[in-house]
Design a protein around this motif. Structure first.
Motif, PDB file in Angstrom:
ATOM      1  N   THR A 183       2.142  -9.387 -65.982  1.00  0.00           N
ATOM      2  CA  THR A 183       2.327  -8.154 -65.215  1.00  0.00           C
ATOM      3  C   THR A 183       1.121  -7.224 -65.358  1.00  0.00           C
ATOM      4  O   THR A 183       0.803  -6.476 -64.435  1.00  0.00           O
ATOM      5  CB  THR A 183       3.595  -7.417 -65.674  1.00  0.00           C
ATOM      6  N   PHE A 184       0.446  -7.267 -66.516  1.00  0.00           N
ATOM      7  CA  PHE A 184      -0.732  -6.414 -66.714  1.00  0.00           C
ATOM      8  C   PHE A 184      -1.828  -6.792 -65.727  1.00  0.00           C
ATOM      9  O   PHE A 184      -2.411  -5.925 -65.060  1.00  0.00           O
ATOM     10  CB  PHE A 184      -1.240  -6.556 -68.153  1.00  0.00           C
ATOM     11  N   PHE A 185      -2.122  -8.079 -65.615  1.00  0.00           N
ATOM     12  CA  PHE A 185      -3.195  -8.513 -64.716  1.00  0.00           C
ATOM     13  C   PHE A 185      -2.825  -8.269 -63.257  1.00  0.00           C
ATOM     14  O   PHE A 185      -3.676  -7.848 -62.459  1.00  0.00           O
ATOM     15  CB  PHE A 185      -3.501  -9.993 -64.944  1.00  0.00           C
ATOM     16  N   LEU A 186      -1.566  -8.505 -62.910  1.00  0.00           N
ATOM     17  CA  LEU A 186      -1.150  -8.299 -61.525  1.00  0.00           C
ATOM     18  C   LEU A 186      -1.210  -6.819 -61.160  1.00  0.00           C
ATOM     19  O   LEU A 186      -1.612  -6.453 -60.052  1.00  0.00           O
ATOM     20  CB  LEU A 186       0.265  -8.848 -61.324  1.00  0.00           C
ATOM     21  N   GLY A 212      -4.742 -15.207 -70.624  1.00  0.00           N
ATOM     22  CA  GLY A 212      -3.811 -14.428 -69.808  1.00  0.00           C
ATOM     23  C   GLY A 212      -4.193 -14.427 -68.347  1.00  0.00           C
ATOM     24  O   GLY A 212      -3.345 -14.569 -67.463  1.00  0.00           O
ATOM     25  N   ALA A 213      -5.488 -14.268 -68.066  1.00  0.00           N
ATOM     26  CA  ALA A 213      -5.954 -14.249 -66.682  1.00  0.00           C
ATOM     27  C   ALA A 213      -5.739 -15.602 -66.012  1.00  0.00           C
ATOM     28  O   ALA A 213      -5.309 -15.683 -64.851  1.00  0.00           O
ATOM     29  CB  ALA A 213      -7.430 -13.860 -66.642  1.00  0.00           C
ATOM     30  N   GLN A 214      -6.058 -16.667 -66.724  1.00  0.00           N
ATOM     31  CA  GLN A 214      -5.912 -18.006 -66.133  1.00  0.00           C
ATOM     32  C   GLN A 214      -4.443 -18.357 -65.913  1.00  0.00           C
ATOM     33  O   GLN A 214      -4.113 -19.108 -64.997  1.00  0.00           O
ATOM     34  CB  GLN A 214      -6.623 -19.040 -67.003  1.00  0.00           C
ATOM     35  N   ASP A 215      -3.550 -17.787 -66.717  1.00  0.00           N
ATOM     36  CA  ASP A 215      -2.115 -18.042 -66.541  1.00  0.00           C
ATOM     37  C   ASP A 215      -1.590 -17.475 -65.224  1.00  0.00           C
ATOM     38  O   ASP A 215      -0.561 -17.934 -64.723  1.00  0.00           O
ATOM     39  CB  ASP A 215      -1.327 -17.451 -67.708  1.00  0.00           C
ATOM     40  N   VAL A 216      -2.267 -16.451 -64.675  1.00  0.00           N
ATOM     41  CA  VAL A 216      -1.812 -15.900 -63.392  1.00  0.00           C
ATOM     42  C   VAL A 216      -2.598 -16.458 -62.217  1.00  0.00           C
ATOM     43  O   VAL A 216      -2.360 -16.073 -61.076  1.00  0.00           O
ATOM     44  CB  VAL A 216      -1.870 -14.355 -63.367  1.00  0.00           C
ATOM     45  N   GLY A 217      -3.547 -17.354 -62.495  1.00  0.00           N
ATOM     46  CA  GLY A 217      -4.278 -17.996 -61.406  1.00  0.00           C
ATOM     47  C   GLY A 217      -5.710 -17.555 -61.228  1.00  0.00           C
ATOM     48  O   GLY A 217      -6.391 -18.001 -60.302  1.00  0.00           O
TER      49      GLY A 217
END
Length: 259
Positions: A183-186, A212-217
């Protein structure tokens, strides 16, 4: 994983990536200027909890970084949003310099515990007060759970070990609002008009920044400055998209291979 799209946004960590306390990473200011000269949106994302956003901005400007306040997204911002959403009165275990970011939040008769990096507050009496609140049912909100961070005099404990101690003692689980939470990155990307598949993250923390960044794509670039330690890139799966010596090298890669 979604298909890659043309690069539209670059998220940049601050402490350990652009600077270490009051010293800039060599060449970082010029590299940022070169990145801004490309057709990408630049945002700065940080788990730093010892400074309010305004104090952090002043420090960066003293180091001759050209950055505006609306380009910075912090875990303190995310924590405040959650407090307002839950309508709770927090016991704030944060550095005094971070308190301006919680101005207007009611803190008397607390019924929640918020913990960030606050070395001067991490002693038995204060932690025991937090422990008792949690036993009475107060939610535990961790601004982030970093294991350690880099100071000029070496590595130092982050808030993560203290959050974990409270979790263990009270048999509860903290709500984490900073990196590496999806949710932080989004939320950091919201307002840029970009999707994760159109963005890259540059940072010195293999788990919180890159993982974390790679986990959201997003793509993740790990720099060997700040808290980086040898073989950090082997600690996450998949490994970082790219690992390099420093922020200027990361910018070089972006300009040469991603645009």
């Amino acid at each position: 994983m979604a298909a890659r799209r043309a690069l539209e946004a670059v998220l940049v960590d601050l402490s350990g990536t652009l600077h270490i306390e009051d010293a800039a990473v060599p060449g970082a200011q010029e590299a940022l200027k070169r990145l801004r000269g490309a057709s990408v949106i630049v945002r700065f994302v940080t788990n730093k909890t010892k400074d309010s956003k305004q104090h952090l901005l002043e420090r960066l400007r003293k180091l001759e970084f050209v950055i505006s306040e609306n380009e910075i997204f912090t875990s303190l911002t995310a924590a405040r949003s959650l407090l307002e959403q839950k309508q709770v009165r927090p016991m704030l275990l944060v550095d005094d310099r971070a308190l301006p970011d919680f101005k207007g939040i009611q803190t008397s008769d607390p019924n929640a515990v918020v913990i960030g990096l606050a070395p001067e507050h991490f002693h038995y009496q204060i932690l025991n007060q937090a422990f008792r609140l949690l036993l009475d049912g107060a939610p535990l909100i961790a601004i982030h759970k970093a294991r350690y961070y880099k100071r000029k005099d070496g590595l130092a404990l982050g808030p993560g070990p203290f959050v974990t101690a409270l979790e263990y003692a009270t048999d509860t689980k903290a709500t984490v609002v900073g990196k590496p939470e999806k949710t932080f990155f989004l939320e950091a990307l919201r307002g840029t008009g970009c999707e994760p598949e159109e963005a890259v993250m540059i940072g010195d923390d293999c788990r919180d920044d890159v993982g974390g960044a790679q986990d959201v794509g997003m793509l993740g670039i790990l720099v060997k400055t700040g808290k980086y330690r040898a073989s950090d890139e082997e600690k996450i799966k998949p490994p970082p998209y790219f690992t390099c010596e420093s922020f200027p090298h990361a910018v070089d890669h972006i300009l040469q291979h991603l645009l």
